[in-house]
Write a protein that holds these residues in place. Sequence first.
Motif, PDB file in Angstrom:
ATOM      1  N   UNK A 123    -141.935 -81.961 -60.836  1.00  0.00           N
ATOM      2  CA  UNK A 123    -140.830 -81.684 -61.762  1.00  0.00           C
ATOM      3  C   UNK A 123    -140.678 -80.207 -62.099  1.00  0.00           C
ATOM      4  N   UNK A 124    -141.783 -79.463 -61.992  1.00  0.00           N
ATOM      5  CA  UNK A 124    -141.768 -78.059 -62.411  1.00  0.00           C
ATOM      6  C   UNK A 124    -141.249 -77.163 -61.283  1.00  0.00           C
ATOM      7  N   UNK A 125    -140.001 -77.439 -60.871  1.00  0.00           N
ATOM      8  CA  UNK A 125    -139.423 -76.730 -59.729  1.00  0.00           C
ATOM      9  C   UNK A 125    -138.098 -76.108 -60.135  1.00  0.00           C
ATOM     10  N   UNK A 126    -137.716 -75.037 -59.480  1.00  0.00           N
ATOM     11  CA  UNK A 126    -136.435 -74.426 -59.833  1.00  0.00           C
ATOM     12  C   UNK A 126    -135.429 -74.428 -58.693  1.00  0.00           C
ATOM     13  N   UNK A 127    -135.905 -74.511 -57.465  1.00  0.00           N
ATOM     14  CA  UNK A 127    -134.962 -74.493 -56.345  1.00  0.00           C
ATOM     15  C   UNK A 127    -134.648 -75.914 -55.884  1.00  0.00           C
ATOM     16  N   UNK A 128    -133.461 -76.082 -55.357  1.00  0.00           N
ATOM     17  CA  UNK A 128    -133.028 -77.394 -54.872  1.00  0.00           C
ATOM     18  C   UNK A 128    -133.927 -77.866 -53.726  1.00  0.00           C
ATOM     19  N   UNK A 172    -138.566 -62.882 -53.494  1.00  0.00           N
ATOM     20  CA  UNK A 172    -138.114 -63.947 -52.606  1.00  0.00           C
ATOM     21  C   UNK A 172    -138.810 -65.237 -53.053  1.00  0.00           C
ATOM     22  N   UNK A 173    -138.022 -66.121 -53.657  1.00  0.00           N
ATOM     23  CA  UNK A 173    -138.613 -67.319 -54.247  1.00  0.00           C
ATOM     24  C   UNK A 173    -139.206 -68.264 -53.202  1.00  0.00           C
ATOM     25  N   UNK A 174    -138.772 -68.139 -51.979  1.00  0.00           N
ATOM     26  CA  UNK A 174    -139.338 -68.983 -50.919  1.00  0.00           C
ATOM     27  C   UNK A 174    -140.723 -68.486 -50.497  1.00  0.00           C
ATOM     28  N   UNK A 175    -140.939 -67.184 -50.605  1.00  0.00           N
ATOM     29  CA  UNK A 175    -142.189 -66.619 -50.093  1.00  0.00           C
ATOM     30  C   UNK A 175    -143.258 -66.426 -51.162  1.00  0.00           C
ATOM     31  N   UNK A 217    -147.389 -70.725 -58.785  1.00  0.00           N
ATOM     32  CA  UNK A 217    -146.379 -70.298 -59.742  1.00  0.00           C
ATOM     33  C   UNK A 217    -145.445 -69.330 -59.050  1.00  0.00           C
ATOM     34  N   UNK A 218    -144.599 -68.658 -59.819  1.00  0.00           N
ATOM     35  CA  UNK A 218    -143.682 -67.689 -59.240  1.00  0.00           C
ATOM     36  C   UNK A 218    -143.635 -66.450 -60.120  1.00  0.00           C
ATOM     37  N   UNK A 219    -143.441 -65.324 -59.475  1.00  0.00           N
ATOM     38  CA  UNK A 219    -143.324 -64.082 -60.238  1.00  0.00           C
ATOM     39  C   UNK A 219    -141.866 -63.847 -60.615  1.00  0.00           C
ATOM     40  N   UNK A 220    -141.637 -63.269 -61.761  1.00  0.00           N
ATOM     41  CA  UNK A 220    -140.301 -62.873 -62.206  1.00  0.00           C
ATOM     42  C   UNK A 220    -140.397 -61.430 -62.707  1.00  0.00           C
ATOM     43  N   UNK A 221    -139.281 -60.728 -62.609  1.00  0.00           N
ATOM     44  CA  UNK A 221    -139.290 -59.324 -63.009  1.00  0.00           C
ATOM     45  C   UNK A 221    -138.627 -59.173 -64.378  1.00  0.00           C
TER      46      UNK A 221
END
Lengths: 518, 296
Positions: free
Chosen positions: A513-518, A479-482, A424-428
């Motif tokens: 499908x559950x992706x946000x970056x190109x 950093x969405x890549x890391x 998953x990804x963290x968001x602030x």
Amino acid sequence: MGAGLFNLRNLRRLSQALFLLLFLYLFLQTESKGFDELGYPVKVFLDFDPLIFLSTLLSSKSIIKLFYLSLITIILTIILGRVFCGWVCPLGTLNNMVSILRKKKTEPYRLGAFRVKYYILLFLLASSVLGLQFSGLLDPLSLLIRSLSISIYPAFNYGASAFFDSIFSLQVKGITEVSESLYSIIKKTLLAFDQPFYRQGLFIGIIFLTVLGLNLYERRFWCRYLCPLGALLGILSKYSILKKTIGEGCNSCGVCEKNCPGGSINSSGGWLQAECFHCFNCDDLCPQGAIRSGFFKERGSFIDLNRRQVLISMAAGVITVPFIKINPFSKEEFINPHLIRPPGALEEKEFLKRCVRCGECMKVCITNGLQPALLDGGIEALWTPVLVPKLGYCEYRCTLCGQVCPTGAIKRLTLDEKKKIRIGLAMIDKGRCLPWAHATPCIVCEEVCPTPKKAIWLERVSVRNRDGMVVELQQPHIDLELCIGCGICEARCPLVDRPAIYVTNIGETRSGINQLLL
Amino acid sequence: MNRREFVRLTAAGIAGLKMGAFAQMVMAREIPDLAVVEGSSHSKITELAIDALGGIRSFISRGDIVVIKPNMAWDRTPEQAANTNPVVVATVVRLCLEAGAKKVRVFDRTVNDPRRCYVQSGIMEAAKKEGAEVIYVDHRRFKEMTINGEAIKTWPLYTEVFEADRVINIPIAKHHSLAKLTMAMKNWMGIMGGSRRQIHQRLDESLADLAMIVKPTLTILDATRILLRNGPQGGNPEDVKVLNTVIAGIDQVAVDSYGATLFGMKGEDLGYVRTAAQRGMGKMDLSKILIRKIKL
């Protein structure tokens, strides 16, 4: 017969005791000791389970290597009948033990009720062909491991710790020292490293205690009437060569019938081959010595499965699948953001076909973060593992869940593979974050971020507080890549009630499908 | 007196003479405030650094219960320089026991899972081998204590630290994004219970407050490997610099002040060192203390 200590009945009891102890030992070993590998083959009981093997084979349409061990159980059953139920199965043994508490009375001979477990089996197998993996909900080993992991063991641990804690807090000279040394021994051998907490612990516990409680109503109720694994083994035992005969001396005294845990023998001379656990109660207890076990030619009788019922239960299994599948979670784009799966989990549809909800991953999870789902992913995902970062994050260098998964629903990962998997990804939440919203320094999320180049980076800024004073502080960015979504930032955020940084499953590696970056 | 006794007494006499001479030699030199020892044997440099301060027997008495507090907060291996070097910890354990300590206890309240931290840091194995009790923190043994500091008034702290006869702090020198560097004073966060993450809001004052009530017998700063970036966890071998150095001292402010120089900083660049020095808790000005440097 049966007067000596070394009769088959006692041998069977010894076998039951040893297998139960082995099972409990392996269960306790399903806990991190701090090393990368677990060391003990904790899922070995499930590896021998042919129901898990067959249903996973049908639902995932792929063969899982480790399950070759279950062929041993299959072959053993074909030769000897349901000895697994009588001599090995730990749930069977527990049922046996509870059955002892029951007031002795003659068992009713419920031919019809025996059939129920076969219908349950057929229902489960038919639905697994269409990709619904529900057999783990009722498989006895899966049920036992899940119930112990989620409910019984945590409750035991809580009770024991509370007891010793209360003595510790009293600080009575002499008594506290004794209890503390006792506690340290129990802590090392029996208790969990940290008190485990699970959602639905009570619910899952009630189901388990009900299964045990049914023994008070009728001896080994679960094994006789409900157990789908017992049914599968019963079918396999059709051609087994280990048999019982009732000889001429029988005077229909009823001792065998009274003492038969499977309800397979009756004083009027009938013996149901597929219902016999080969416990050797009957031949050891028969006062006339009329019952003999051995490799005979003549077959015992079988319960006729009602052809109509067979069709109905299979049809029910098939029909159930679409009804379960028509919930929105079957739509690829309909995603519950909090359905964070353990690292190495297969893509959701494949994952659900394989996960048998045994709860081993939740038991072994080092932070207690893996929790049983209720309706988080639809009813189809009942009791599958979900990471709840607020309860426990995913430890960066831990791969234990994949090591214990019996069906490969969670892949076994190397340490290097694990570090690259994003769950998953963290968001602030900038409206809550101390440096973002309240001109207060805090860097905890950055400090605990485990990636070698930190996925959380800090921007040095000057902000004004209420008094107009300039405060120098650092604001976190992601950093969405890391970011790998491990959730330690969420778990450690000082805003404990609703963390100002949180993980959802967007960007998870397993999903297309559950992706946000190109 | 028979021959055997004569030989034994003579031998003892000669040995005693030698020891006496050695002790005189050591005593003749003034004991420094800090000993900085560099060398490739991490066990030897640790031992030498303590010797330079007068030897372990000037810190540990027979029968002492000793608490050693390394930094082992992270699920990292020794070469990643996030935790104290296990060899340094084990050497101090050995010396304490040789000096007659009754018990040596080693623990840390970790950030990652304690089991993994204790094992992966290598400290549990190394310290146990030398005879230490390596114990996991028991939540029941935290007690709310009065600090009356500038930022922290009371806090739950680990009681074993205060019940011990001697306390030895063995931190590692690392980068930290808020404190800039984490070394001796910041290592005391490992005895804090409760929601210690909150102290980051006033970190410098909080660390100085904490150091007011935790007064170690001895501080040994592990700089065998230091972490330059992405601290305090690291993980990237490129962020690690091998210095093969340990710094020993009694004054933890001085130790931290010297430690800053390893990173090209000064003690006064670190807020908590500055605060502690202003409060008179130790010496920050390195020109005013005696530093003995030894190179192996």
